[in-house]
Design a protein around this motif. Sequence first.
Motif, PDB file in Angstrom:
ATOM      1  N   LEU A 194       0.910  -1.169  -0.029  1.00 44.42           N
ATOM      2  CA  LEU A 194       0.145  -0.064  -0.049  1.00 44.42           C
ATOM      3  C   LEU A 194       0.685   1.232  -0.033  1.00 44.42           C
ATOM      4  O   LEU A 194       1.949   1.143   0.430  1.00 44.42           O
ATOM      5  CB  LEU A 194      -0.804   0.068   1.278  1.00 44.42           C
ATOM      6  CG  LEU A 194      -1.804  -0.930   1.672  1.00 44.42           C
ATOM      7  CD1 LEU A 194      -2.464  -0.866   2.863  1.00 44.42           C
ATOM      8  CD2 LEU A 194      -2.851  -0.851   0.477  1.00 44.42           C
ATOM      9  N   ASP A 227      -4.135   0.763  -3.345  1.00 43.23           N
ATOM     10  CA  ASP A 227      -3.928  -0.520  -3.292  1.00 43.23           C
ATOM     11  C   ASP A 227      -2.987  -0.983  -4.475  1.00 43.23           C
ATOM     12  O   ASP A 227      -2.442  -0.158  -5.387  1.00 43.23           O
ATOM     13  CB  ASP A 227      -4.927  -1.431  -3.425  1.00 43.23           C
ATOM     14  CG  ASP A 227      -5.807  -1.585  -4.681  1.00 43.23           C
ATOM     15  OD1 ASP A 227      -5.265  -1.011  -5.714  1.00 43.23           O
ATOM     16  OD2 ASP A 227      -6.922  -1.684  -4.772  1.00 43.23           O
ATOM     17  N   THR A 228      -2.150  -2.061  -4.415  1.00 45.92           N
ATOM     18  CA  THR A 228      -1.472  -2.257  -5.452  1.00 45.92           C
ATOM     19  C   THR A 228      -1.690  -2.225  -7.027  1.00 45.92           C
ATOM     20  O   THR A 228      -0.888  -1.772  -7.609  1.00 45.92           O
ATOM     21  CB  THR A 228      -0.716  -3.917  -5.191  1.00 45.92           C
ATOM     22  OG1 THR A 228      -1.549  -4.802  -5.323  1.00 45.92           O
ATOM     23  CG2 THR A 228       0.019  -3.774  -3.938  1.00 45.92           C
TER      24      THR A 228
END
Length: 115
Positions: free
Chosen positions: A28, A41-42
């Motif tokens: 994150l 988020d990724t």
Amino acid sequence: MWLKLAPNWVHHKWVIQPSERTLIRYGLILHPIGNNMTFMDTAEIRSKLGAELRAARARRGYSQEKLAALSGISRNAIVRFESGERSIDVVRLFALAEALRVNPGDLLDAAQRGD
């Protein structure tokens, strides 16, 4: 801006810290905004960094093939990076930034801002 590496004291791994305001940890990115923190988020990180890589390539007028030749990274990998399908590791980020004649920290900052 230069990248700084900061230790993740919990797991003793190294993480990228592109600025004093941002910390990438546990997949994150934490953004301090006032007294609050927002999270990416990724998938969002990959997407925004890929978009910034594509924009930097377009500003130079490079094709994906030319960037591949200059950076030593395959065109297929560049396609995956730009689409956000694949994460860019630090070594490849530096190679791409050098080929594009930009600072890798600037790519990360622009991706964080969503430029």
